[in-house]
Design a protein around this motif. Structure first.
Motif, PDB file in Angstrom:
ATOM      1  N   MET A 242       7.298  14.096  -4.242  1.00  0.00           N
ATOM      2  CA  MET A 242       6.925  13.155  -3.144  1.00  0.00           C
ATOM      3  C   MET A 242       6.271  11.902  -3.588  1.00  0.00           C
ATOM      4  O   MET A 242       5.004  12.291  -4.056  1.00  0.00           O
ATOM      5  CB  MET A 242       6.435  13.806  -2.029  1.00  0.00           C
ATOM      6  CG  MET A 242       5.891  12.973  -0.928  1.00  0.00           C
ATOM      7  SD  MET A 242       5.087  13.857   0.587  1.00  0.00           S
ATOM      8  CE  MET A 242       3.698  14.520  -0.134  1.00  0.00           C
ATOM      9  N   ILE A 243       6.573  10.696  -3.282  1.00  0.00           N
ATOM     10  CA  ILE A 243       5.800   9.622  -3.580  1.00  0.00           C
ATOM     11  C   ILE A 243       4.588   9.336  -2.606  1.00  0.00           C
ATOM     12  O   ILE A 243       4.978   9.499  -1.323  1.00  0.00           O
ATOM     13  CB  ILE A 243       6.892   8.252  -3.795  1.00  0.00           C
ATOM     14  CG1 ILE A 243       7.495   8.588  -4.942  1.00  0.00           C
ATOM     15  CG2 ILE A 243       5.991   7.104  -3.962  1.00  0.00           C
ATOM     16  CD1 ILE A 243       8.722   7.438  -4.870  1.00  0.00           C
ATOM     17  N   VAL A 244       3.391   9.001  -2.983  1.00  0.00           N
ATOM     18  CA  VAL A 244       2.381   9.038  -2.373  1.00  0.00           C
ATOM     19  C   VAL A 244       2.114   7.539  -2.506  1.00  0.00           C
ATOM     20  O   VAL A 244       1.690   6.971  -3.540  1.00  0.00           O
ATOM     21  CB  VAL A 244       0.992   9.911  -2.633  1.00  0.00           C
ATOM     22  CG1 VAL A 244      -0.114   9.527  -2.095  1.00  0.00           C
ATOM     23  CG2 VAL A 244       1.272  11.000  -3.109  1.00  0.00           C
ATOM     24  N   PRO A 245       1.786   6.920  -1.211  1.00  0.00           N
ATOM     25  CA  PRO A 245       1.686   5.569  -1.179  1.00  0.00           C
ATOM     26  C   PRO A 245       0.105   5.453  -1.814  1.00  0.00           C
ATOM     27  O   PRO A 245      -0.777   6.021  -1.327  1.00  0.00           O
ATOM     28  CB  PRO A 245       1.615   4.922   0.152  1.00  0.00           C
ATOM     29  CG  PRO A 245       2.372   6.270   1.025  1.00  0.00           C
ATOM     30  CD  PRO A 245       2.174   7.335   0.130  1.00  0.00           C
ATOM     31  N   ILE A 246      -0.018   3.988  -2.645  1.00  0.00           N
ATOM     32  CA  ILE A 246      -1.391   3.900  -3.057  1.00  0.00           C
ATOM     33  C   ILE A 246      -2.436   3.724  -1.923  1.00  0.00           C
ATOM     34  O   ILE A 246      -3.545   4.165  -2.145  1.00  0.00           O
ATOM     35  CB  ILE A 246      -1.499   3.005  -4.391  1.00  0.00           C
ATOM     36  CG1 ILE A 246      -1.212   1.769  -3.831  1.00  0.00           C
ATOM     37  CG2 ILE A 246      -0.622   3.570  -5.449  1.00  0.00           C
ATOM     38  CD1 ILE A 246      -1.390   0.695  -4.779  1.00  0.00           C
ATOM     39  N   ASP A 247      -1.859   3.066  -1.121  1.00  0.00           N
ATOM     40  CA  ASP A 247      -2.912   2.697  -0.009  1.00  0.00           C
ATOM     41  C   ASP A 247      -3.479   3.913   1.069  1.00  0.00           C
ATOM     42  O   ASP A 247      -4.245   3.576   1.710  1.00  0.00           O
ATOM     43  CB  ASP A 247      -2.267   1.543   1.046  1.00  0.00           C
ATOM     44  CG  ASP A 247      -1.067   1.910   1.575  1.00  0.00           C
ATOM     45  OD1 ASP A 247      -0.454   2.752   1.153  1.00  0.00           O
ATOM     46  OD2 ASP A 247      -0.779   0.925   2.449  1.00  0.00           O
ATOM     47  N   ALA A 248      -2.761   5.131   0.809  1.00  0.00           N
ATOM     48  CA  ALA A 248      -3.109   6.279   1.406  1.00  0.00           C
ATOM     49  C   ALA A 248      -4.311   6.935   0.897  1.00  0.00           C
ATOM     50  O   ALA A 248      -4.914   7.915   1.385  1.00  0.00           O
ATOM     51  CB  ALA A 248      -1.882   7.208   1.378  1.00  0.00           C
ATOM     52  N   LEU A 249      -4.693   6.165  -0.234  1.00  0.00           N
ATOM     53  CA  LEU A 249      -6.032   6.852  -0.888  1.00  0.00           C
ATOM     54  C   LEU A 249      -7.130   6.052  -0.892  1.00  0.00           C
ATOM     55  O   LEU A 249      -6.948   4.558  -1.055  1.00  0.00           O
ATOM     56  CB  LEU A 249      -5.651   7.207  -2.209  1.00  0.00           C
ATOM     57  CG  LEU A 249      -4.445   8.163  -2.710  1.00  0.00           C
ATOM     58  CD1 LEU A 249      -3.878   8.322  -4.308  1.00  0.00           C
ATOM     59  CD2 LEU A 249      -4.820   9.622  -2.210  1.00  0.00           C
ATOM     60  N   GLU A 250      -8.471   6.610  -0.895  1.00  0.00           N
ATOM     61  CA  GLU A 250      -9.386   5.942  -1.159  1.00  0.00           C
ATOM     62  C   GLU A 250      -9.224   5.004  -2.351  1.00  0.00           C
ATOM     63  O   GLU A 250      -9.070   5.786  -3.427  1.00  0.00           O
ATOM     64  CB  GLU A 250     -11.007   6.800  -1.132  1.00  0.00           C
ATOM     65  CG  GLU A 250     -11.141   7.270   0.379  1.00  0.00           C
ATOM     66  CD  GLU A 250     -11.496   6.304   1.271  1.00  0.00           C
ATOM     67  OE1 GLU A 250     -12.265   5.326   0.779  1.00  0.00           O
ATOM     68  OE2 GLU A 250     -11.405   6.741   2.515  1.00  0.00           O
ATOM     69  N   ALA A 251     -10.077   3.972  -2.649  1.00  0.00           N
ATOM     70  CA  ALA A 251     -10.380   3.217  -4.112  1.00  0.00           C
ATOM     71  C   ALA A 251     -10.778   4.041  -5.039  1.00  0.00           C
ATOM     72  O   ALA A 251     -10.468   4.184  -6.177  1.00  0.00           O
ATOM     73  CB  ALA A 251     -11.076   2.008  -3.720  1.00  0.00           C
ATOM     74  N   ASP A 252     -11.855   4.942  -4.689  1.00  0.00           N
ATOM     75  CA  ASP A 252     -12.492   5.627  -5.780  1.00  0.00           C
ATOM     76  C   ASP A 252     -11.564   6.712  -6.357  1.00  0.00           C
ATOM     77  O   ASP A 252     -11.532   7.139  -7.488  1.00  0.00           O
ATOM     78  CB  ASP A 252     -13.729   6.222  -5.366  1.00  0.00           C
ATOM     79  CG  ASP A 252     -14.859   5.495  -5.110  1.00  0.00           C
ATOM     80  OD1 ASP A 252     -14.972   4.133  -5.656  1.00  0.00           O
ATOM     81  OD2 ASP A 252     -15.932   5.472  -4.459  1.00  0.00           O
ATOM     82  N   THR A 253     -10.839   7.492  -5.314  1.00  0.00           N
ATOM     83  CA  THR A 253      -9.894   8.417  -5.664  1.00  0.00           C
ATOM     84  C   THR A 253      -8.888   7.746  -6.498  1.00  0.00           C
ATOM     85  O   THR A 253      -8.292   8.380  -7.495  1.00  0.00           O
ATOM     86  CB  THR A 253      -9.339   9.137  -4.423  1.00  0.00           C
ATOM     87  OG1 THR A 253     -10.306   9.516  -3.499  1.00  0.00           O
ATOM     88  CG2 THR A 253      -8.431  10.137  -4.857  1.00  0.00           C
TER      89      THR A 253
END
Length: 77
Positions: free
Chosen positions: A1-12
């Motif tokens: 499954m592809i995870v959108p990068i904007d779903a994560l905190e910048a640090d993560t």
């Protein structure tokens, strides 16, 4: 499954990119490239869509793949 990068905190996101770079091994290019530069290159590829975050439910892990790698594997299946 592809995870959108904007779903994560910048640090993560940064930590995932850093972990990916560290797994890639030693750079034997003509010029030494710093870890920060390599991480930024990965982040740039993620932001441009050249690379994507892929979550594996089986392994419960996230990896970074080139988009063309995913498209090639989809065509094989």
């Amino acid at each position: 499954m592809i995870v959108p990068i904007d779903a994560l905190e910048a640090d993560t996101l940064y930590s995932l990119a850093e972990s990916f770079v560290l797994r890639e091994g030693t750079d034997y290019g003509e010029e030494e490239v710093s870890l920060d530069v390599k991480v930024q290159q990965v982040l740039d590829r993620l932001k441009s869509g050249e690379a994507v975050l892929v979550y594996s439910e089986l392994h419960e892990s996230v990896d970074i793949k080139r988009k063309e790698e995913l498209q090639a594997s989809d065509e094989v299946e």
